[in-house]
Structures are given as C-alpha cells and as structure tokens.
Design a protein around this motif. Sequence first.
Motif, PDB file in Angstrom:
ATOM      1  N   PRO A  68       0.812  -1.235   0.000  1.00 32.25           N
ATOM      2  CA  PRO A  68       0.000   0.000   0.000  1.00 32.25           C
ATOM      3  C   PRO A  68       0.837   1.272   0.000  1.00 32.25           C
ATOM      4  CG  PRO A  68      -0.116  -1.080   2.134  1.00 32.25           C
ATOM      5  CD  PRO A  68       0.541  -2.036   1.205  1.00 32.25           C
ATOM      6  N   LEU A  69       2.023   1.243   0.620  1.00 30.46           N
ATOM      7  CA  LEU A  69       2.885   2.419   0.624  1.00 30.46           C
ATOM      8  C   LEU A  69       3.413   2.713  -0.778  1.00 30.46           C
ATOM      9  CD1 LEU A  69       4.951   1.870   3.914  1.00 30.46           C
ATOM     10  CD2 LEU A  69       2.919   3.271   3.580  1.00 30.46           C
ATOM     11  N   LEU A  70       3.757   1.667  -1.517  1.00 25.87           N
ATOM     12  CA  LEU A  70       4.208   1.845  -2.900  1.00 25.87           C
ATOM     13  C   LEU A  70       3.071   2.370  -3.776  1.00 25.87           C
ATOM     14  CD1 LEU A  70       6.323  -1.416  -3.312  1.00 25.87           C
ATOM     15  CD2 LEU A  70       7.206   0.916  -3.230  1.00 25.87           C
ATOM     16  N   ILE A  71       1.863   1.876  -3.546  1.00 19.93           N
ATOM     17  CA  ILE A  71       0.704   2.360  -4.297  1.00 19.93           C
ATOM     18  C   ILE A  71       0.466   3.836  -4.016  1.00 19.93           C
ATOM     19  CG2 ILE A  71      -1.807   2.169  -4.535  1.00 19.93           C
ATOM     20  CD1 ILE A  71      -1.499  -0.837  -4.013  1.00 19.93           C
ATOM     21  N   LEU A  72       0.570   4.227  -2.756  1.00 22.55           N
ATOM     22  CA  LEU A  72       0.391   5.635  -2.387  1.00 22.55           C
ATOM     23  C   LEU A  72       1.443   6.518  -3.051  1.00 22.55           C
ATOM     24  CD1 LEU A  72      -0.420   5.361   1.432  1.00 22.55           C
ATOM     25  CD2 LEU A  72      -1.959   6.144  -0.363  1.00 22.55           C
ATOM     26  N   TYR A  73       2.667   6.017  -3.152  1.00 22.23           N
ATOM     27  CA  TYR A  73       3.734   6.803  -3.788  1.00 22.23           C
ATOM     28  C   TYR A  73       3.432   6.988  -5.270  1.00 22.23           C
ATOM     29  CZ  TYR A  73       8.374   8.511  -4.974  1.00 22.23           C
ATOM     30  OH  TYR A  73       9.429   9.287  -5.425  1.00 22.23           O
ATOM     31  N   GLU A  74       2.968   5.930  -5.931  1.00 28.22           N
ATOM     32  CA  GLU A  74       2.632   6.036  -7.354  1.00 28.22           C
ATOM     33  C   GLU A  74       1.458   6.975  -7.570  1.00 28.22           C
ATOM     34  OE1 GLU A  74       4.388   4.833  -9.873  1.00 28.22           O
ATOM     35  OE2 GLU A  74       5.828   4.026  -8.426  1.00 28.22           O
ATOM     36  N   VAL A  75       0.465   6.907  -6.692  1.00 28.88           N
ATOM     37  CA  VAL A  75      -0.676   7.828  -6.765  1.00 28.88           C
ATOM     38  C   VAL A  75      -0.204   9.266  -6.589  1.00 28.88           C
ATOM     39  CG1 VAL A  75      -2.799   8.560  -5.589  1.00 28.88           C
ATOM     40  CG2 VAL A  75      -2.386   6.130  -6.022  1.00 28.88           C
ATOM     41  N   SER A  76       0.753   9.462  -5.692  1.00 32.14           N
ATOM     42  CA  SER A  76       1.291  10.803  -5.444  1.00 32.14           C
ATOM     43  C   SER A  76       1.972  11.373  -6.685  1.00 32.14           C
ATOM     44  CB  SER A  76       2.285  10.765  -4.276  1.00 32.14           C
ATOM     45  OG  SER A  76       1.655  10.327  -3.087  1.00 32.14           O
ATOM     46  N   ILE A  77       2.619  10.505  -7.467  1.00 36.63           N
ATOM     47  CA  ILE A  77       3.268  10.952  -8.707  1.00 36.63           C
ATOM     48  C   ILE A  77       2.222  11.495  -9.681  1.00 36.63           C
ATOM     49  CG2 ILE A  77       4.548  10.208 -10.756  1.00 36.63           C
ATOM     50  CD1 ILE A  77       6.065   8.247  -8.993  1.00 36.63           C
ATOM     51  N   TYR A  78       1.110  10.774  -9.820  1.00 38.13           N
ATOM     52  CA  TYR A  78       0.041  11.227 -10.723  1.00 38.13           C
ATOM     53  C   TYR A  78      -0.598  12.521 -10.221  1.00 38.13           C
ATOM     54  CZ  TYR A  78       0.205   6.969 -13.504  1.00 38.13           C
ATOM     55  OH  TYR A  78       0.603   5.952 -14.352  1.00 38.13           O
ATOM     56  N   ILE A  79      -0.766  12.636  -8.913  1.00 38.16           N
ATOM     57  CA  ILE A  79      -1.312  13.870  -8.342  1.00 38.16           C
ATOM     58  C   ILE A  79      -0.394  15.043  -8.654  1.00 38.16           C
ATOM     59  CG2 ILE A  79      -1.780  15.073  -6.167  1.00 38.16           C
ATOM     60  CD1 ILE A  79      -2.802  12.404  -5.073  1.00 38.16           C
ATOM     61  N   SER A  80       0.904  14.849  -8.455  1.00 39.75           N
ATOM     62  CA  SER A  80       1.875  15.902  -8.750  1.00 39.75           C
ATOM     63  C   SER A  80       1.867  16.263 -10.225  1.00 39.75           C
ATOM     64  CB  SER A  80       3.278  15.447  -8.323  1.00 39.75           C
ATOM     65  OG  SER A  80       4.231  16.453  -8.572  1.00 39.75           O
ATOM     66  N   TYR A  81       1.686  15.244 -11.079  1.00 42.60           N
ATOM     67  CA  TYR A  81       1.649  15.477 -12.530  1.00 42.60           C
ATOM     68  C   TYR A  81       0.483  16.380 -12.912  1.00 42.60           C
ATOM     69  CZ  TYR A  81       0.647  14.540 -17.439  1.00 42.60           C
ATOM     70  OH  TYR A  81       0.343  14.678 -18.779  1.00 42.60           O
ATOM     71  N   PHE A  82      -0.710  16.065 -12.412  1.00 46.71           N
ATOM     72  CA  PHE A  82      -1.892  16.852 -12.758  1.00 46.71           C
ATOM     73  C   PHE A  82      -1.823  18.265 -12.178  1.00 46.71           C
ATOM     74  CE2 PHE A  82      -3.802  12.555 -13.318  1.00 46.71           C
ATOM     75  CZ  PHE A  82      -4.167  12.707 -14.647  1.00 46.71           C
ATOM     76  N   VAL A  83      -1.294  18.395 -10.956  1.00 51.69           N
ATOM     77  CA  VAL A  83      -1.150  19.724 -10.348  1.00 51.69           C
ATOM     78  C   VAL A  83      -0.176  20.576 -11.149  1.00 51.69           C
ATOM     79  CG1 VAL A  83      -0.294  20.986  -8.322  1.00 51.69           C
ATOM     80  CG2 VAL A  83      -1.751  18.980  -8.023  1.00 51.69           C
ATOM     81  N   THR A  84       0.966  19.995 -11.498  1.00 50.68           N
ATOM     82  CA  THR A  84       1.985  20.718 -12.267  1.00 50.68           C
ATOM     83  C   THR A  84       1.465  21.084 -13.657  1.00 50.68           C
ATOM     84  OG1 THR A  84       3.711  19.472 -11.095  1.00 50.68           O
ATOM     85  CG2 THR A  84       4.359  20.639 -13.100  1.00 50.68           C
ATOM     86  N   LYS A  85       0.755  20.160 -14.280  1.00 50.90           N
ATOM     87  CA  LYS A  85       0.190  20.409 -15.608  1.00 50.90           C
ATOM     88  C   LYS A  85      -0.804  21.561 -15.559  1.00 50.90           C
ATOM     89  CE  LYS A  85      -2.343  18.109 -19.354  1.00 50.90           C
ATOM     90  NZ  LYS A  85      -2.997  16.839 -19.787  1.00 50.90           N
ATOM     91  N   LYS A  86      -1.649  21.579 -14.531  1.00 51.28           N
ATOM     92  CA  LYS A  86      -2.636  22.649 -14.396  1.00 51.28           C
ATOM     93  C   LYS A  86      -1.966  23.994 -14.139  1.00 51.28           C
ATOM     94  CE  LYS A  86      -6.865  23.832 -11.924  1.00 51.28           C
ATOM     95  NZ  LYS A  86      -7.810  23.451 -10.847  1.00 51.28           N
ATOM     96  N   LYS A  87      -0.925  23.990 -13.310  1.00 48.97           N
ATOM     97  CA  LYS A  87      -0.200  25.234 -13.031  1.00 48.97           C
ATOM     98  C   LYS A  87       0.472  25.777 -14.283  1.00 48.97           C
ATOM     99  CE  LYS A  87       2.333  25.848  -9.473  1.00 48.97           C
ATOM    100  NZ  LYS A  87       3.384  25.672  -8.459  1.00 48.97           N
ATOM    101  N   ASN A  88       1.099  24.898 -15.046  1.00 49.33           N
ATOM    102  CA  ASN A  88       1.760  25.329 -16.292  1.00 49.33           C
ATOM    103  C   ASN A  88       0.751  25.876 -17.293  1.00 49.33           C
ATOM    104  OD1 ASN A  88       4.243  24.519 -15.277  1.00 49.33           O
ATOM    105  ND2 ASN A  88       4.154  22.500 -16.231  1.00 49.33           N
ATOM    106  N   LYS A  89      -0.436  25.264 -17.345  1.00 48.68           N
ATOM    107  CA  LYS A  89      -1.486  25.739 -18.251  1.00 48.68           C
ATOM    108  C   LYS A  89      -1.957  27.129 -17.853  1.00 48.68           C
ATOM    109  CE  LYS A  89      -6.027  24.463 -20.074  1.00 48.68           C
ATOM    110  NZ  LYS A  89      -7.146  23.473 -20.017  1.00 48.68           N
ATOM    111  N   GLU A  90      -2.135  27.344 -16.545  1.00 48.14           N
ATOM    112  CA  GLU A  90      -2.574  28.661 -16.066  1.00 48.14           C
ATOM    113  C   GLU A  90      -1.515  29.728 -16.323  1.00 48.14           C
ATOM    114  OE1 GLU A  90      -3.460  28.011 -11.983  1.00 48.14           O
ATOM    115  OE2 GLU A  90      -5.423  27.094 -12.371  1.00 48.14           O
ATOM    116  N   ILE A  91      -0.247  29.362 -16.165  1.00 49.70           N
ATOM    117  CA  ILE A  91       0.839  30.310 -16.431  1.00 49.70           C
ATOM    118  C   ILE A  91       0.870  30.675 -17.911  1.00 49.70           C
ATOM    119  CG2 ILE A  91       3.346  30.595 -16.487  1.00 49.70           C
ATOM    120  CD1 ILE A  91       3.452  28.831 -13.953  1.00 49.70           C
ATOM    121  N   ALA A  92       0.691  29.658 -18.777  1.00 54.12           N
ATOM    122  CA  ALA A  92       0.692  29.897 -20.224  1.00 54.12           C
ATOM    123  C   ALA A  92      -0.478  30.786 -20.634  1.00 54.12           C
ATOM    124  CB  ALA A  92       0.637  28.567 -20.965  1.00 54.12           C
TER     125      ALA A  92
END
Length: 281
Positions: free
Chosen positions: A249-273
């Motif tokens: 479950p800890l490994l699953i949480l880490y992988e989920v965290s990567i996707y969360i970071s991806y979507f947050v970063t993508k949204k921030k970059n879109k707003e900046i653009a």
Amino acid sequence: MADSKKSIKEMSFLDHLEELRWLLVRSSIFILSGGVVAFIFSDFIFDKIIFAPKKSDFITYQFFCKLAQKFNFDRSFCLQDLPFEIQNRTMDGQFSVLIWTCISAGFIIAVPFILWEIWKFISPALYKNEKKYARLFIVVSSFLFFLGVIFGYYVITPLSINFLANLQVSEIVKNQIDINSYIGLVKTTSIACGLVFELPIIIYFLSVLGLVSPQFLRQYRKYAIVLILIIAAIITPPDVVSQIIVSIPLLILYEVSIYISYFVTKKKNKEIAEGKNKEVQ
C-alpha cells in the motif's frame, strides 16, 4: 489572485502566530470533545477494539490462517491462544490508560475537524480557484487517514502482536505484558499508519508550492522504494511476508502521489501559459 496575495501581505508574522494559536486551541477542544465521546463508550473501545487482537478469533488471524492452509504457508496464525497476559503494574495505571486512550481516540474522531482548521489556516496562501476544493480536501484527507488507521489496526497490529507474543528467548521467560506497552503498540501503530497514508495530500501541497514535481518523484523512485522497505522493516516483525504486505500500500500511495503531482503541475503550467497569452494580447 491579487486579493489572495494582498491578504497574505496584510497579515504580519504575529498575525500568523495568532491564527496558529487559535488553530491549536480549537483543535484541542475538538480532541477533548472526542475524548469525552470515547469515555462514554470506553467499555466498547477497550473490550471490542483494543483488546480484540489479543483474542485468537480476531478476523485477521482467521484470514491469514485460512490463507496459510490454502497455500501451505507458515501456520503461526492458526492459534488457539496468544501466549501472554496483560497486566497492570502501578496503582494509577488503569486510570492513566483510560484517560490517554480516550484522548487518542478523541484525536482520531476529531481528525476531520482538525483538517478543516488546517485548511482555514493555509487557505489564504492559495489562489481563489484552489479554495473551492475545501470540501474535497476534507473528505479525501479524512478518508486516507481512516483508511490508514484501519490498515494499521487490522494488518500491522496483529502481525506485530502475533510475532512478539510467540517470540521466546527461553522457556524460563514468561510474557506478562504491561497494559501500557500493549495499548501503546495498538494506538501508536494505528495512528502512525493514518498519518503515513496522508502522503498524497502532502505531495499535493508540495506540488502546489512548487517544491516537488512528477519528474523529481520519478527520478528518486528507486530511493523511495528503498525507504519504504526500510519503514516496513521497522514497523513490522522481521519476516519477509509482513514487510511485503506493508510495503504494497505504501508503494501504491507513492505512485498515486506521482500522478497527483503530474496533474497539479500540468494545471499550473497551463494557467501560467494562459496568463502570458493574455499579457501578450
């Protein structure tokens, strides 16, 4: 966005300390209120929850016993009775245990309210479009915490109790466990797992603040895996099966965290653009 930044600038360091003080005061009130509720139901909490892993018919032991019989694994979970007694060794021991257990239960009960207070404290630093996720933050954070508590209680706690109860350096030594030691294992393991399961939420805010990125998390994934295995080895008995059960479950949480970071970063970059495009126009 401008209003958000303006409100942050208007608050001095002392104002932030004052807000933090009231956060702690209100959180303490919530915990004490939860503790009162726990005190009212203390008989149920002790007999049906805390001391349940001491009994051989606990659901986790039954599950692992059936699993061991099916796949011909170690059958140490197929037990008639756990070879230890729980004792109170001080005059005020049971009273102290009652009070601190109720406070710990009060903390678990009060977690959604504490998270709401934390959200109110950090919300001035967020943009207007981010503040609308308050309800989602409370629901998801509370769900992850309670999921971690359940995992710690039903998986790690019985694994630890079963291993430690059956560990014997000599037949001369009898296990007579102090009540503080037993309850400390149950509540510390459960609450610690609840906090560990908040990893995706922590990564979300670190990503919003720009302190971590999906590239960073992917780059250091192998180190994270090693760290997770070390954590699993620390909080579980020293056998491979237990460590794997906790690590998954800890490994699953880490992988989920990567996707969360991806979507947050993508949204921030879109707003900046989009902001840059408006400036150009």
